[in-house]
Design a protein around this motif. Structure first.
Motif, short mmCIF file in Angstrom:
data_model
loop_
_atom_site.label_atom_id
_atom_site.label_comp_id
_atom_site.label_asym_id
_atom_site.label_seq_id
_atom_site.Cartn_x
_atom_site.Cartn_y
_atom_site.Cartn_z
N THR A 54 40.88 34.36 39.74
CA THR A 54 40.15 33.82 40.89
C THR A 54 38.89 34.66 41.11
O THR A 54 38.89 35.86 40.88
CB THR A 54 41.04 33.76 42.15
OG1 THR A 54 40.21 33.49 43.27
CG2 THR A 54 41.79 35.04 42.39
N HIS A 55 37.82 33.99 41.55
CA HIS A 55 36.51 34.67 41.65
C HIS A 55 35.96 34.69 43.06
O HIS A 55 34.75 34.84 43.24
CB HIS A 55 35.50 33.96 40.75
CG HIS A 55 35.86 33.98 39.31
ND1 HIS A 55 35.34 34.91 38.43
CD2 HIS A 55 36.70 33.21 38.58
CE1 HIS A 55 35.84 34.70 37.22
NE2 HIS A 55 36.66 33.67 37.29
N THR A 56 36.78 34.48 44.03
CA THR A 56 36.23 34.43 45.38
C THR A 56 37.15 35.12 46.37
O THR A 56 38.33 35.33 46.09
CB THR A 56 35.97 32.96 45.79
OG1 THR A 56 35.28 32.96 47.02
CG2 THR A 56 37.24 32.17 45.93
N THR B 39 38.51 44.32 35.99
CA THR B 39 37.15 44.45 36.51
C THR B 39 36.17 43.77 35.54
O THR B 39 36.24 43.98 34.33
CB THR B 39 36.80 45.93 36.70
OG1 THR B 39 37.75 46.46 37.64
CG2 THR B 39 35.39 46.11 37.24
N ASN B 40 35.31 42.96 36.10
CA ASN B 40 34.34 42.21 35.29
C ASN B 40 33.48 43.15 34.45
O ASN B 40 33.37 44.33 34.73
CB ASN B 40 33.39 41.41 36.19
CG ASN B 40 34.03 40.18 36.79
OD1 ASN B 40 33.51 39.61 37.74
ND2 ASN B 40 35.14 39.75 36.25
N GLY B 41 32.85 42.54 33.47
CA GLY B 41 31.88 43.28 32.68
C GLY B 41 30.84 42.29 32.17
O GLY B 41 31.00 41.08 32.31
N ASN C 147 33.22 41.12 50.87
CA ASN C 147 32.83 39.72 50.61
C ASN C 147 32.52 39.41 49.15
O ASN C 147 32.67 38.27 48.74
CB ASN C 147 31.62 39.34 51.46
CG ASN C 147 32.02 39.03 52.87
OD1 ASN C 147 32.23 37.88 53.23
ND2 ASN C 147 32.17 40.06 53.69
N GLU C 148 32.03 40.39 48.41
CA GLU C 148 31.67 40.12 47.02
C GLU C 148 32.89 40.46 46.15
O GLU C 148 33.31 41.61 46.09
CB GLU C 148 30.47 41.00 46.62
CG GLU C 148 29.84 40.64 45.30
CD GLU C 148 29.12 39.29 45.32
OE1 GLU C 148 29.78 38.28 45.02
OE2 GLU C 148 27.92 39.25 45.66
N ALA C 149 33.42 39.44 45.48
CA ALA C 149 34.63 39.69 44.69
C ALA C 149 34.39 40.80 43.67
O ALA C 149 35.19 41.73 43.55
CB ALA C 149 35.07 38.40 44.00
N SER C 150 33.29 40.67 42.96
CA SER C 150 32.96 41.74 42.02
C SER C 150 31.45 41.99 42.06
O SER C 150 30.98 43.01 42.54
CB SER C 150 33.40 41.36 40.60
OG SER C 150 32.75 42.18 39.65
N GLY C 151 30.70 41.01 41.56
CA GLY C 151 29.26 41.21 41.37
C GLY C 151 29.07 41.69 39.94
O GLY C 151 29.75 42.62 39.49
N THR C 152 28.18 41.02 39.20
CA THR C 152 27.93 41.43 37.82
C THR C 152 26.45 41.73 37.58
O THR C 152 26.12 42.42 36.62
CB THR C 152 28.39 40.34 36.84
OG1 THR C 152 27.86 39.09 37.29
CG2 THR C 152 29.89 40.26 36.75
C1 26V Z 1 33.69 27.77 44.32
C2 26V Z 1 33.45 26.46 44.26
C3 26V Z 1 34.09 25.64 45.25
C4 26V Z 1 34.17 24.25 44.80
C5 26V Z 1 32.87 23.74 44.32
C6 26V Z 1 32.40 24.50 43.12
C7 26V Z 1 32.64 25.92 43.25
C8 26V Z 1 32.09 26.75 42.34
C9 26V Z 1 32.32 28.08 42.44
C10 26V Z 1 33.13 28.59 43.43
C11 26V Z 1 33.48 30.00 43.57
C12 26V Z 1 32.36 30.91 43.43
C13 26V Z 1 32.51 31.41 42.08
C14 26V Z 1 31.68 32.58 41.76
O1 26V Z 1 30.66 32.45 41.12
N1 26V Z 1 32.18 33.74 42.11
C15 26V Z 1 31.58 34.96 41.65
O2 26V Z 1 32.26 35.29 40.44
C16 26V Z 1 31.70 36.43 39.83
C17 26V Z 1 32.40 36.62 38.52
O3 26V Z 1 33.73 36.95 38.73
C18 26V Z 1 31.82 37.63 40.74
O4 26V Z 1 31.17 38.71 40.14
C19 26V Z 1 31.19 37.34 42.10
O5 26V Z 1 31.43 38.40 42.99
C20 26V Z 1 31.75 36.05 42.67
O6 26V Z 1 31.07 35.68 43.86
#
Ligand code: 26V
Length: 818
Positions: free
Chosen positions: A361-363, A468-470, A660-665
């Motif tokens: 999960t990314h959020t 942890t992302n990379g 708030n930021e799950a990871s940030g890359t």
């Molecule tokens: C949620 C949704 C909801 C439904 C519609 C489409 C959609 C698309 C994406 C998302 C979740 C956000 C996903 C995302 O980009 N999260 C980011 O993921 C990065 C890689 O893990 C991470 O470094 C960021 O902190 C995180 O915000």
């Protein structure tokens, strides 16, 4: 005798030139005596593609022969950017192509600029998928990426009068040499219809009688590894009308409708959803999800059956990775195929499902968790809804045995939500059915365990992990910053860090070396000059390369706090204005660079973009300020723009409200390139601090554990006067557009300030002042910059992927022999 090796294309100067010219003539269909840069790019790309295809075939044959356990990476988004430079570097023939082109009168870099970005994704999640594909190939893992071939990628951002407008991204209009259309790799994907009971072996069974069939056609994108022959596949599906669809309409004699229906089918893969915040329960989105899941699974199961006569070994050979919840219909689909079509016993199929799925999960935002309205699912995929209900029933019965009749908790944990709109919670489905749930950084994982998925963690602590992302150093140093890359190799005495990034730590011992400092500064300056030229070309703004280049590039979100950055810039401006002229000499000149897209329906984010332009207009044209402060908004931020901006950043901002930021890359890419970080202790930043030390960065802001209480307190904490003053300036129309910005100002007023801009402002300014002070001491700055690069090794996606492979997927490298 015709040996295997004879087949390989050679890469000497003459062969490459001949290849390019042949492609000019026979592929691009231009005269070899007259072609322009774009045509030269096309020919060059085809010549590279030929070499990719050779390796790709060999890899696929090797995988087939060895039949290892494979990882299938399911993602609705891949942000690949450009492919040319990356491909030739990974193939190890960049210099040869450079020389071959020079003799033909072309420059490699100029031709590389001709390529458009493949932007089939929104932001962090999508670029992460791309980095991970590069690592999977480089580390020789038997991997496939599966996704959708959108005809329109992420919208183009156009700024008119400071406002964002969205335009379609016609990325396929000039052809795409990096994909191979597989007209014979097609699968029917079915939708709608009814579920009927059918007699079977003396009992009853469910049969789905679908109402609509759409054809999925495969487009393969070969992904070359670096320092290996292995070249893996990113298979993207495009929707095409099925012949069956035509027959139905023609039979009713309705020719016009037949044609209209054909077009309707194609809309499934037509456009990427540009919102990365909230799931809106749209039918088309759900169709996209199932379309790509169904086609991918048909392909995966077909491949498995090619070499297995029954399903006994299925979990030993197949690992399915869910990239966020978006592909989680795959769970119901695997059950459906195994039970309804392959006639496996339900329990056996369920056992397989529990062994093959893993979920990342990314959020952390609850609104990012998808919920599919039951009505929608019932009409589109009636059999899948039944299966999800059945899974939920068994699971809730088990759960009752474990936790008793705690109905609140049972209802929270149920896959089915009984709210005003009855919905399927896709995250719950993914957690229940996956053997591992991964977060993307350590603090993210902690949040998942203690807040977002607390109930599940208490039930199944063993499922919860994090990787942890990379990011890939091939794209983010070697491709985008070749001069830094050469410098690193020179000082380390080897190029081995390109595959073994931990070697970057070897720079530490040279961090105080005066010669390295000089070379480091030269490389950085040249990168800044390149960026300055781009800025001038894009915006007409002239910036001085002696100023500190301060960069914030990422999607525009309230939680990422671009607004804090802009308010900080207003404060800086205000200070300069109110200074004695003679004191202005002491100001450290800054070029503040902001880039990013706002989701089209996200009004607050769009206002932030407009505010940035309004402030820039004032500041950049104020003769009192001159070169002391410039504010630049870089339009249409994407992967290739990032490749230009990141190498030129002195300072970069990663300033999300903690938690708030799950990871940030982005921070990792900037760190690798020697940018100093100005950051909050959020996401992966916490781990970056551990690697490079807090005194090598500029940290500020509320800590994660303080945030909930601060939000509760609301107006109880004192907001600094400077904050009130800069907000007031915006409110009073100092930058114009008074009415338009009013609601933005309301958002950060005491009591309303959810993202704690007011609370963090003071420490933000202090961190900025510390950055200024350090910048004056160029020796210290350069040492910190070298140590940033040296400490970035842990943030390579190679490390992330190795962890996934060993701990989550249980796969091993399968290296194609040369
Ligand atoms: C949620 C949704 C909801 C439904 C519609 C489409 C959609 C698309 C994406 C998302 C979740 C956000 C996903 C995302 O980009 N999260 C980011 O993921 C990065 C890689 O893990 C991470 O470094 C960021 O902190 C995180 O915000």
């Amino acid at each position: 005798m015709f040996g295997l090796m004879d087949r390989f294309l050679t890469s000497d100067l003459i062969s490459l030139q001949k290849d390019i010219l042949d492609h000019v003539e026979y592929t691009v269909a231009r005269s070899r005596f007259s072609f322009d840069d774009f045509e030269a790019y096309q020919a060059l790309a085809h010549s590279v593609r030929d070499r990719l295809i050779e390796r790709w075939h060999d890899t696929q044959i090797h995988f087939k022969r060895k039949d290892p356990k494979r990882i299938y990476f399911l993602s609705l988004e891949f942000l690949m950017g450009r492919s040319l430079s990356n491909s030739v570097i990974n193939l190890g023939i960049r210099d040869q192509y450079g020389d071959a082109l020079n003799e033909l009168g072309f420059e490699f870099e100029v031709l590389a600029e001709q390529e458009g970005d493949a932007a089939l994704g929104n932001g962090g999640l999508a670029r992460l998928s791309a980095c991970q594909m590069d690592s999977l190939a480089t580390l020789d893992y038997p991997a496939w990426g599966y996704g959708l071939r959108y005809q329109y990628g992420l919208f183009r951002q156009v700024i008119l009068d400071g406002y964002q407008h969205e335009q379609p991204d016609y990325w396929l209009n000039f052809g795409n040499p990096w994909e191979i259309e597989r007209v014979h790799v097609t699968y029917p994907v079915k939708f709608y219809g009814t579920v009927e009971d059918e007699n079977f072996n003396g009992g009853k069974r469910k049969v789905w009688v679908p109402g609509e069939t759409v054809e999925a056609v495969a487009y393969d994108n070969p992904i070359p590894g670096y320092g290996t022959r292995n070249t893996i596949t990113l298979r993207l599906w495009a929707a095409k009308p099925s012949d069956q669809m035509d027959m139905e309409s023609y039979n009713t004699g309705d020719y016009i409708n037949a044609v209209v229906n054909r077009q309707r089918a194609e809309t499934i893969s037509s456009v990427l959803y540009p919102d990365d915040r909230s799931y809106q329960g749209k039918e088309l989105r759900l169709k996209q999800q199932y379309f790509f899941v169904s086609a991918s699974l048909q392909d995966i199961i077909r491949r498995f059956k090619d070499s297995h006569s029954n399903f006994d070994d299925f979990p030993e050979k197949v690992a399915l990775q869910l990239n966020d919840t978006h592909p989680s219909l795959a769970i119901a689909e695997v059950m459906r195929v195994l039970v309804d079509e392959e006639h496996l016993d339900w329990n056996k199929a369920w056992d397989f499902v529990c062994k093959i799925f893993t979920f990342t999960t990314h959020t952390v935002l609850p609104e990012g968790l998808e919920k599919v309205p039951v009505d929608l699912l019932e009409s589109l995929l009636p059999r899948h809804l039944q299966i999800i209900y059945d899974i939920n029933f068994d699971y809730i019965e088990e759960l009752k045995k474990r936790i008793g009749l705690d109905y609140d908790r049972l209802s929270r944990m149920s896959i089915v939500e009984d709210g005003a709109v009855k919905s399927i919670r896709m995250a719950n489905l993914a957690i229940v059915c996956s053997h591992t749930v991964n977060g993307v950084s350590r603090v993210h994982s902690k949040l998942l365990k203690t807040r977002v998925f607390k109930d599940f963690y208490e039930l199944w602590p063993h499922k919860f992990h994090y990787k942890t992302n990379g990011v890939t150093q091939r794209r983010w140093i070697v491709v985008s910053n070749p001069s830094l890359s050469a410098l690193i190799s020179k000082w380390l005495g080897t190029e081995a860090w390109i595959r073994d990034v931990d070697l970057l730590a070897g720079l530490q011992e040279h961090a105080a070396n005066a010669d390295l400092h000089e070379e480091w500064k030269t490389v950085r300056k040249v990168n800044k000059m390149r960026l300055a030229e781009y800025i001038e070309a894009m915006s007409g703004i002239k910036v001085s390369v002696n100023a500190m280049f301060d960069v914030q590039i990422k999607r525009i979100h309230e939680y990422k706090r671009q607004l804090l950055n802009i308010l900080g810039i207003i404060h800086r401006y205000d200070c300069i204005k109110n200074m004695e002229k003679s004191d202005r000499r002491k100001v450290v000149p800054r070029v503040c660079i902001i880039g990013g897209k706002a989701a089209p329906g996200y009004e607050v984010a769009k206002k932030i973009i407009k505010l940035c332009h309004a402030v820039a207009e004032k500041v950049n044209n104020d003769p009192d300020v001159g070169d002391l402060l410039k504010l630049v908004f870089i339009p249409d931020y994407n992967v290739s723009v990032a490749e230009l901006v990141i190498p030129g950043a002195d300072l970069s901002q990663h300033i999300s409200t903690a938690g708030n930021e799950a990871s940030g890359t982005g921070s990792m890419k900037l760190l690798m390139n020697g940018s100093l970080l100005l950051a909050t202790e959020d996401g992966s930043t916490v781990e970056i601090i551990e690697e490079i030390g807090a005194d090598n960065m500029f940290l500020f802001g509320a800590k994660m554990h303080e945030v909930p209480a601060l939000r509760e307190k609301g107006s109880a904490f004192k907001v600094p006067l400077q904050f009130a003053r800069v907000v007031r300036m915006v409110r009073d129309g100092y930058f114009g557009f008074q009415d338009y910005f009013e609601s933005l100002c309301d958002k950060v007023e005491v009591g309303n300030d959810f993202y704690l801009l007011g609370y963090d402002f003071q420490s933000y300014l202090e961190a900025q002042a510390a950055a200024d002070k350090t910048f004056v001491d160029q020796e210290k700055w350069t040492r910190m910059s070298i140590l940033s690069t040296a400490g970035s090794g842990r943030f390579s996606s190679d490390r992330t992927i190795e962890e996934y492979a060993e701990k989550t997927w249980g796969i091993e490298p399968c290296r194609c022999p040369f």
